[in-house]
Write a protein that holds these residues in place. Structure first.
Motif, PDB file in Angstrom:
ATOM      1  N   LEU A   1      41.878  37.754  -8.048  1.00  0.00           N
ATOM      2  CA  LEU A   1      41.557  37.190  -9.258  1.00  0.00           C
ATOM      3  C   LEU A   1      42.330  37.628 -10.405  1.00  0.00           C
ATOM      4  CD1 LEU A   1      37.868  38.946  -8.753  1.00  0.00           C
ATOM      5  CD2 LEU A   1      38.509  36.787  -8.553  1.00  0.00           C
ATOM      6  N   ARG A   2      42.800  36.367 -10.640  1.00  0.00           N
ATOM      7  CA  ARG A   2      44.145  36.228 -11.644  1.00  0.00           C
ATOM      8  C   ARG A   2      43.761  36.748 -12.880  1.00  0.00           C
ATOM      9  NH1 ARG A   2      46.822  30.724 -12.084  1.00  0.00           N
ATOM     10  NH2 ARG A   2      47.838  31.161 -10.105  1.00  0.00           N
ATOM     11  N   GLY A   3      42.686  36.318 -13.687  1.00  0.00           N
ATOM     12  CA  GLY A   3      42.092  36.684 -14.942  1.00  0.00           C
ATOM     13  C   GLY A   3      43.317  36.596 -16.068  1.00  0.00           C
ATOM     14  N   PHE A   4      43.923  37.562 -16.608  1.00  0.00           N
ATOM     15  CA  PHE A   4      44.906  37.533 -17.521  1.00  0.00           C
ATOM     16  C   PHE A   4      45.996  38.355 -17.162  1.00  0.00           C
ATOM     17  CE2 PHE A   4      41.357  36.392 -20.562  1.00  0.00           C
ATOM     18  CZ  PHE A   4      41.861  35.157 -21.009  1.00  0.00           C
ATOM     19  N   SER A   5      46.404  38.292 -15.769  1.00  0.00           N
ATOM     20  CA  SER A   5      47.582  39.241 -15.433  1.00  0.00           C
ATOM     21  C   SER A   5      48.971  38.703 -15.940  1.00  0.00           C
ATOM     22  CB  SER A   5      47.612  38.919 -13.674  1.00  0.00           C
ATOM     23  OG  SER A   5      47.726  37.651 -13.418  1.00  0.00           O
ATOM     24  N   ASP A   6      48.776  37.558 -16.508  1.00  0.00           N
ATOM     25  CA  ASP A   6      50.325  37.189 -17.138  1.00  0.00           C
ATOM     26  C   ASP A   6      50.195  37.822 -18.517  1.00  0.00           C
ATOM     27  OD1 ASP A   6      48.107  35.459 -17.877  1.00  0.00           O
ATOM     28  OD2 ASP A   6      49.241  33.887 -18.592  1.00  0.00           O
TER      29      ASP A   6
ATOM     30  N   GLU B   1      45.183  42.789 -20.925  1.00  0.00           N
ATOM     31  CA  GLU B   1      44.488  43.562 -20.013  1.00  0.00           C
ATOM     32  C   GLU B   1      44.008  44.835 -20.543  1.00  0.00           C
ATOM     33  OE1 GLU B   1      45.105  41.455 -15.694  1.00  0.00           O
ATOM     34  OE2 GLU B   1      46.433  42.885 -16.448  1.00  0.00           O
ATOM     35  N   LYS B   2      44.975  45.664 -20.978  1.00  0.00           N
ATOM     36  CA  LYS B   2      44.808  46.954 -21.223  1.00  0.00           C
ATOM     37  C   LYS B   2      43.640  46.880 -22.495  1.00  0.00           C
ATOM     38  CE  LYS B   2      49.409  48.780 -20.559  1.00  0.00           C
ATOM     39  NZ  LYS B   2      50.503  49.352 -21.008  1.00  0.00           N
ATOM     40  N   ILE B   3      43.730  46.107 -23.410  1.00  0.00           N
ATOM     41  CA  ILE B   3      42.633  46.147 -24.276  1.00  0.00           C
ATOM     42  C   ILE B   3      41.219  45.423 -23.744  1.00  0.00           C
ATOM     43  CG2 ILE B   3      42.099  44.763 -26.509  1.00  0.00           C
ATOM     44  CD1 ILE B   3      44.992  44.310 -27.320  1.00  0.00           C
ATOM     45  N   LEU B   4      41.475  44.663 -23.093  1.00  0.00           N
ATOM     46  CA  LEU B   4      40.194  44.194 -22.467  1.00  0.00           C
ATOM     47  C   LEU B   4      39.417  45.325 -21.452  1.00  0.00           C
ATOM     48  CD1 LEU B   4      41.020  40.632 -21.265  1.00  0.00           C
ATOM     49  CD2 LEU B   4      39.314  41.384 -23.122  1.00  0.00           C
ATOM     50  N   PHE B   5      40.275  46.146 -20.903  1.00  0.00           N
ATOM     51  CA  PHE B   5      39.717  47.200 -20.109  1.00  0.00           C
ATOM     52  C   PHE B   5      38.825  48.279 -20.981  1.00  0.00           C
ATOM     53  CE2 PHE B   5      39.423  51.431 -18.454  1.00  0.00           C
ATOM     54  CZ  PHE B   5      39.274  51.263 -17.175  1.00  0.00           C
TER      55      PHE B   5
ATOM     56  N   VAL C   1      42.365  32.966  -7.583  1.00  0.00           N
ATOM     57  CA  VAL C   1      41.069  32.469  -8.355  1.00  0.00           C
ATOM     58  C   VAL C   1      41.606  32.743  -9.932  1.00  0.00           C
ATOM     59  CG1 VAL C   1      38.733  32.774  -8.919  1.00  0.00           C
ATOM     60  CG2 VAL C   1      39.647  33.128  -6.709  1.00  0.00           C
ATOM     61  N   ASP C   2      41.799  31.569 -10.501  1.00  0.00           N
ATOM     62  CA  ASP C   2      41.850  31.597 -11.995  1.00  0.00           C
ATOM     63  C   ASP C   2      41.018  32.126 -12.699  1.00  0.00           C
ATOM     64  OD1 ASP C   2      43.845  31.491 -14.108  1.00  0.00           O
ATOM     65  OD2 ASP C   2      43.544  29.429 -14.346  1.00  0.00           O
ATOM     66  N   ASP C   3      40.442  33.263 -12.549  1.00  0.00           N
ATOM     67  CA  ASP C   3      39.190  33.761 -13.372  1.00  0.00           C
ATOM     68  C   ASP C   3      39.019  35.144 -13.075  1.00  0.00           C
ATOM     69  OD1 ASP C   3      36.957  33.715 -14.841  1.00  0.00           O
ATOM     70  OD2 ASP C   3      36.038  32.036 -13.974  1.00  0.00           O
ATOM     71  N   PHE C   4      37.959  35.691 -13.837  1.00  0.00           N
ATOM     72  CA  PHE C   4      37.882  37.319 -13.684  1.00  0.00           C
ATOM     73  C   PHE C   4      36.856  37.365 -12.457  1.00  0.00           C
ATOM     74  CE2 PHE C   4      39.239  37.135 -17.823  1.00  0.00           C
ATOM     75  CZ  PHE C   4      40.100  38.060 -17.971  1.00  0.00           C
ATOM     76  N   VAL C   5      35.854  36.408 -12.332  1.00  0.00           N
ATOM     77  CA  VAL C   5      34.984  36.643 -10.973  1.00  0.00           C
ATOM     78  C   VAL C   5      35.108  35.546 -10.187  1.00  0.00           C
ATOM     79  CG1 VAL C   5      33.501  37.926 -12.609  1.00  0.00           C
ATOM     80  CG2 VAL C   5      33.331  35.297 -12.365  1.00  0.00           C
TER      81      VAL C   5
END
Length: 313
Positions: free
Chosen positions: A14-19, A24-28, A174-178
Motif C-alpha cells: 500500500l504505497r500511500g505517501f511513501s515518497d 507520513e509522520k504528520i498523517l500518523f 497499490v497506489d492508495d492507503f487501502v
C-alpha cells in the motif's frame, strides 16, 4: 527482467505517501487522533440514543446505525493504515487485502443507502408529521436498516469478488492507503473493461441515484417548510434537516471524486486525500455535526452525565 503478473497471491504494498516521509509522520498523528475521536464520539451517540427515553424515535435509531457503521468503517482500514505509516515495508497480505476490500466496500455501500433512508425519514417527519410514528413504526425502521446493510453486503460480494478475480503482479503496489476497487482495477495487468463498467453501474445505483432521491426529498421538505407561517416553526423544521444535509455533502462529495473518476490523474493524486477524508475525517465529524446542532442529543448527553455523576456520589 519485467514484472511478473499472474494469479499467484502474494503480499500487496500500500504505497500511500511513501515518497513523502515527512508527510507520513504528520498523517500518523492526525489519523490517530481522528480515529480516537471517531470511536469515542460515535460510541457516545449509540449509548445515549439507546439509554435516553426521549431519543427512542426513528431518527435516532437510524443515527445509531450510522454511528455503528462509522465505527466499523474506519476500523476496517485505519489500524492497517497506521501500521503502514510507521513501517517501511507498507505491506498487507493477500487475505488481509481481500478481507479489507469486502468489508470496506460493504460498509461504504451501506452508508450510501442508509443516508437515503435517513433522508426519507426526515421527509416523513417534516411533510407528514401527524403520520410520522405510524409510517415509521419500529418494524418498518428495522426493515429499512436491514435493507441498507443487506444491499451493501450484496454489492460488496458482487464487486469485490469480480475485482479479486483479476490477475495481479507478483508484488503488486497499490497506489492508495487501502485496498479499494478503483486502485485494484488500475493495478491489474488484464483487460478491466468489464470491471470498470460494473463499477460505473454500481456508482450510478449507489451514488447518483441515492443523491437524486435525497435532493428530491429535501426539495419536498423545503416546499413544505415554506408553507409554515411561523418563523420559529420554519427554523425548527429546517434545523432537523441541516445536520443530515451536511453529512450527505461531506460523504458524497468525497466518495464521488474517487469512484466516478478512477482512471484520471485527479483520482491518482487528489484521490488519496479524498480517501483519507471519507475514511478518517467524515466519521469523526458525523457525531459532532449531529450533537452540536441538535439540542435533544446535547440534552440527553447532559442528563446521562448528570445521572451517572449523581449515582457515583
Amino acid at each position: 527482467m519485467g514484472t511478473v503478473c499472474n494469479d499467484t497471491h502474494g503480499d500487496f504494498i500500500l504505497r500511500g505517501f511513501s515518497d513523502k516521509p515527512y508527510l507520513e509522520k504528520i498523517l500518523f498523528g492526525v489519523i490517530l487522533v481522528f480515529y480516537c475521536f471517531t470511536l469515542a464520539g460515535n460510541t457516545i451517540v449509540i449509548f445515549v440514543s439507546s439509554k435516553d427515553p426521549k431519543l427512542q424515535i426513528p431518527m435516532y435509531f437510524f443515527l445509531s446505525n450510522l454511528s455503528l457503521l462509522d465505527i466499523c468503517f474506519t476500523s476496517s482500514c485505519v489500524p492497517q493504515m497506521l501500521v503502514n505509516l510507521r513501517s517501511p515495508k507498507k505491506t498487507i497480505t493477500y487475505s488481509g487485502c481481500a478481507t479489507q476490500l469486502y468489508i470496506f466496500l460493504w460498509l461504504g455501500a451501506t452508508e450510501c443507502v442508509l443516508l437515503v433512508v435517513m433522508a426519507v425519514d426526515r421527509y416523513v417527519a417534516v411533510c407528514h408529521p401527524l403520520r410520522y410514528l405510524t409510517v415509521m413504526r419500529p418494524k418498518v425502521c428495522l426493515q429499512l436498516a436491514v435493507l441498507a446493510w443487506g444491499s451493501g453486503l450484496m454489492q460488496s460480494l458482487i464487486q469485490s469478488t469480480a475485482t479479486l478475480r483479476l490477475p495481479f503482479c507478483s508484488q503488486p503496489v497499490v497506489d492508495d492507503f487501502v485496498c479499494e476497487v478503483p486502485a485494484l482495477i488500475q493495478l491489474s495487468s488484464a483487460d478491466t473493461t468489464y470491471n470498470e463498467v460494473q463499477m460505473s453501474v454500481a456508482s450510478v445505483i449507489l451514488l447518483v441515484l441515492p443523491l437524486a432521491i435525497i435532493l428530491s426529498s429535501y426539495g419536498a421538505i423545503v416546499k413544505s417548510v415554506l408553507k409554515i407561517k411561523s418563523p420559529a416553526g420554519q427554523k425548527k423544521a429546517f434545523g432537523t434537516c441541516t445536520s443530515h444535509l451536511l453529512v450527505v455533502s461531506l460523504f458524497y462529495g468525497s466518495v464521488t471524486g474517487v469512484y466516478l473518476q478512477p482512471k484520471t490523474h485527479y483520482a491518482n493524486e487528489s484521490g488519496k486525500f479524498l480517501t483519507l477524508f471519507y475514511t478518517v475525517i467524515t466519521p469523526t465529524l458525523n457525531p459532532l455535526i449531529y450533537t452540536l446542532k441538535n439540542k435533544e442529543v446535547k440534552g440527553a448527553v447532559i442528563r446521562l452525565w448528570w445521572k451517572t455523576w449523581v449515582s457515583q456520589r
